[in-house]
Design an enzyme around this catalytic site. Structure first.
Site, PDB file in Angstrom:
ATOM      1  N   ASN A 210       0.563  -1.689  -0.156  1.00  0.00           N
ATOM      2  CA  ASN A 210      -0.333   0.131  -0.389  1.00  0.00           C
ATOM      3  C   ASN A 210       0.893   1.251  -0.016  1.00  0.00           C
ATOM      4  OD1 ASN A 210       0.832   1.122   2.888  1.00  0.00           O
ATOM      5  ND2 ASN A 210      -0.322  -1.317   2.816  1.00  0.00           N
ATOM      6  N   ASP A 279      -4.309  -6.000   5.426  1.00  0.00           N
ATOM      7  CA  ASP A 279      -5.536  -6.888   5.681  1.00  0.00           C
ATOM      8  C   ASP A 279      -5.852  -8.141   4.919  1.00  0.00           C
ATOM      9  OD1 ASP A 279      -6.484  -4.867   7.001  1.00  0.00           O
ATOM     10  OD2 ASP A 279      -7.661  -3.681   5.470  1.00  0.00           O
ATOM     11  N   LYS A 289       8.702 -17.681 -10.064  1.00  0.00           N
ATOM     12  CA  LYS A 289       8.641 -16.416 -11.141  1.00  0.00           C
ATOM     13  C   LYS A 289       6.670 -16.676 -11.522  1.00  0.00           C
ATOM     14  CE  LYS A 289       8.218 -12.437 -13.617  1.00  0.00           C
ATOM     15  NZ  LYS A 289       9.568 -11.771 -14.992  1.00  0.00           N
ATOM     16  N   ILE A 307      -2.923  -7.237  13.841  1.00  0.00           N
ATOM     17  CA  ILE A 307      -1.996  -7.070  15.407  1.00  0.00           C
ATOM     18  C   ILE A 307      -2.753  -6.501  16.700  1.00  0.00           C
ATOM     19  CG2 ILE A 307       0.418  -6.558  16.044  1.00  0.00           C
ATOM     20  CD1 ILE A 307       0.614  -6.695  12.689  1.00  0.00           C
ATOM     21  N   PHE A 323      -5.005   3.425  14.820  1.00  0.00           N
ATOM     22  CA  PHE A 323      -4.508   4.755  14.305  1.00  0.00           C
ATOM     23  C   PHE A 323      -6.260   4.246  12.764  1.00  0.00           C
ATOM     24  CE2 PHE A 323      -2.291   7.626  13.416  1.00  0.00           C
ATOM     25  CZ  PHE A 323      -1.324   7.370  15.086  1.00  0.00           C
ATOM     26  N   LYS A 337     -13.841   1.529  15.316  1.00  0.00           N
ATOM     27  CA  LYS A 337     -12.696   0.669  15.980  1.00  0.00           C
ATOM     28  C   LYS A 337     -12.136   0.671  17.863  1.00  0.00           C
ATOM     29  CE  LYS A 337     -11.470   0.805  11.481  1.00  0.00           C
ATOM     30  NZ  LYS A 337     -10.539   1.487  10.118  1.00  0.00           N
ATOM     31  N   LYS A 341     -12.130  -2.733  18.813  1.00  0.00           N
ATOM     32  CA  LYS A 341     -10.579  -3.476  18.794  1.00  0.00           C
ATOM     33  C   LYS A 341     -10.662  -3.341  20.715  1.00  0.00           C
ATOM     34  CE  LYS A 341      -8.685  -3.305  14.315  1.00  0.00           C
ATOM     35  NZ  LYS A 341      -7.932  -2.867  13.720  1.00  0.00           N
TER      36      LYS A 341
HETATM   37  O1  C5P Z   1      -9.337  -2.465  11.019  1.00  0.00           O
HETATM   38  P1  C5P Z   1      -8.616  -1.302  10.561  1.00  0.00           P
HETATM   39  O2  C5P Z   1      -7.317  -1.979   9.471  1.00  0.00           O
HETATM   40  O3  C5P Z   1      -8.763  -0.079   9.825  1.00  0.00           O
HETATM   41  O4  C5P Z   1      -7.600  -0.881  11.549  1.00  0.00           O
HETATM   42  C1  C5P Z   1      -6.409   0.375  11.560  1.00  0.00           C
HETATM   43  C2  C5P Z   1      -5.411   0.036  13.112  1.00  0.00           C
HETATM   44  O5  C5P Z   1      -5.140  -1.064  13.477  1.00  0.00           O
HETATM   45  C3  C5P Z   1      -4.310   0.800  12.840  1.00  0.00           C
HETATM   46  O6  C5P Z   1      -4.587   1.476  14.228  1.00  0.00           O
HETATM   47  C4  C5P Z   1      -3.322  -0.687  12.714  1.00  0.00           C
HETATM   48  O7  C5P Z   1      -2.125  -0.634  12.039  1.00  0.00           O
HETATM   49  C5  C5P Z   1      -3.591  -1.477  12.901  1.00  0.00           C
HETATM   50  N1  C5P Z   1      -3.813  -3.107  12.438  1.00  0.00           N
HETATM   51  C6  C5P Z   1      -3.271  -4.260  13.263  1.00  0.00           C
HETATM   52  N2  C5P Z   1      -3.348  -5.127  12.133  1.00  0.00           N
HETATM   53  C7  C5P Z   1      -4.523  -5.396  11.470  1.00  0.00           C
HETATM   54  C8  C5P Z   1      -4.743  -4.450  10.444  1.00  0.00           C
HETATM   55  C9  C5P Z   1      -5.293  -3.289  11.295  1.00  0.00           C
HETATM   56  O8  C5P Z   1      -2.221  -4.066  14.100  1.00  0.00           O
HETATM   57  N3  C5P Z   1      -4.093  -6.364  10.559  1.00  0.00           N
END
Ligand code: C5P
Length: 401
Positions: A210, A279, A289, A307, A323, A337, A341
């Site tokens: 990204n 994600d 390849k 995470i 974030f 969130k 979370k």
């Molecule tokens: O759910 P979303 O991806 O929008 O959430 C964003 C937050 O979750 C950010 O703080 C990002 O660093 C964290 N995150 C994470 N692990 C993931 C996806 C997002 O720690 N697999």
């Protein structure tokens, strides 16, 4: 107030027009109780007379590596040992290049090489010179060698150009010096931080990623170090130098980031998830390849572990900050969130349409926690990071007291 009483500052001055600002810096430092010794390179003496700094510091100015009048034959070694901080302001492009290469062909460069004390540089040069890849490379490598980079500021330059390259004002340099010596709001706090993008392999040469540059996360790491935190930065692939004093753990994939974080989360006091974690990952990355063989192809993607949510669900969990980069309905998604979370704080911003966020140098945030919110207005990412760390320190102190 003698805020810098007993502090010994060695101020190096190189050949730039901004040398006149350093006279004011000497005055501010002496007024704050610091002991200041000034070293000038030969070209610095073309801009300002040594007598100016001598009068302001109350000490003779050091000019020459082979000075027969010197206090001792080991003059440069003595001086290098004497100081608590060595600041070079202004630092020209030539000086930065030589410092990076390890040259010692004048007294100031020799001092820098001989000193075990912290070294800070305040670059001052034409904006084109600052943008030059050689200068960028030198600055990046100096940062990796733990030289602190103070500035430069942006604005009108003596040559008429406008852009980044101006030396910071004397007052700003003075504030940085004071900050350098003052105990921080996060003294003794262990802070774990993720930053940058992740890369999810498709095959050995291709990946899904990204637009995250890592700039915001790196700025937060720097701001946290400045406030005294012990910072571990788990970073996806970015082209940024790690801030001075940070323990850097390089990772590529979301799984590697997950492993690196989970190894350290239990012993951290604060966890800030700033990374743009992918994600999804490719279910079975190809070992070789992939060859183009048909008009279309599909990739089977599977969800990566979250995470942040995993850390916040730990029994012994750190104070968790997430974030939320959104393109619409920022507040609604951010609050969602925060709950889902189980976070202590969430920093939200609108991305896209020139709002800041990915790949740019500025940002603005709306920060939410249970029962409160605070807006950080648009500013450079380092200023936004500073304000965010202040806010986190405040909320963390409330939560742990
Ligand atoms: O759910 P979303 O991806 O929008 O959430 C964003 C937050 O979750 C950010 O703080 C990002 O660093 C964290 N995150 C994470 N692990 C993931 C996806 C997002 O720690 N697999």
């Amino acid at each position: 107030m003698q805020t810098l009483g007993n502090k010994k500052i060695l101020l190096g001055i190189t050949g730039g027009i901004a040398a006149y600002k350093s006279a004011e810096l000497v005055r501010l430092l002496v007024k704050a109780g610091a002991e200041v010794r000034v070293v000038m390179t030969p070209s610095a003496q073309e801009f300002v007379q040594p007598l100016t700094y001598q009068a302001l510091s109350g000490h003779r100015v050091y000019l020459d590596l082979f000075d027969a009048e010197a206090d001792s034959a080991m003059d440069h070694i003595e001086l290098a040992r004497w100081c608590d901080l060595l600041l070079v302001a202004p630092a020209t492009a030539d000086f930065l290049g030589k410092l990076n290469a390890g040259y010692a062909d004048n007294l100031l460069l020799t001092l820098c090489l001989a000193s075990k004390q912290p070294v800070a540089v305040a670059p001052a040069m034409n904006q084109q010179m600052f943008a030059n890849p050689s200068t960028r490379e030198h600055i990046k490598q100096l940062a990796a060698k733990r030289v602190m980079l103070w500035g430069p500021a942006e604005g009108e330059q003596a040559c008429g150009d406008v852009g980044p390259g101006r030396m910071l004002e004397a007052q700003q340099l003075f504030d940085n010096i004071r900050q350098h010596f003052s105990p921080g709001r996060l003294d003794g706090v262990k802070l774990l931080l993720t930053a940058g993008p992740t890369r999810e392999a498709i095959d050995p040469v291709r990946y899904i990623s990204n637009r995250s540059s890592g700039k915001m996360g790196y700025a937060i790491a720097e701001a946290a170090v400045r406030q005294g935190a012990g910072v571990t930065l788990v970073s996806g692939p970015v082209s940024l130098a790690p801030p001075q004093g940070v323990e850097l753990v390089n990772v590529e994939s979301a799984q590697q980031m997950y492993d690196a974080v989970m190894q350290r989360a239990g012993e951290s006091d604060i966890f800030i998830a700033c990374a743009a974690v992918s994600d999804y990952r490719v279910d079975q990355a190809a070992q070789q390849k992939i060859k183009k063989s048909s008009d279309s192809m599909s990739l089977q993607l599977v969800l990566n572990a979250d995470i942040l949510a995993t850390v916040s669900a730990l029994d012994q969990r750190p104070f968790c900050v997430g974030f939320a980069a959104e393109t619409q309905d920022v507040e609604k998604y951010a609050l969602g969130k925060l709950e889902r979370k189980n976070l202590d704080m969430i920093a939200a911003n609108q991305v896209g349409d020139g709002n800041g966020g990915f790949e740019v140098d500025f940002n603005q945030l709306e920060v939410f926690w249970h029962g409160g919110r605070h807006a950080i207005g648009q500013a450079s990412k380092s200023e936004v990071a500073k304000q965010l760390i202040d806010l986190i320190a405040e909320r963390y102190t409330c939560a742990s007291s």
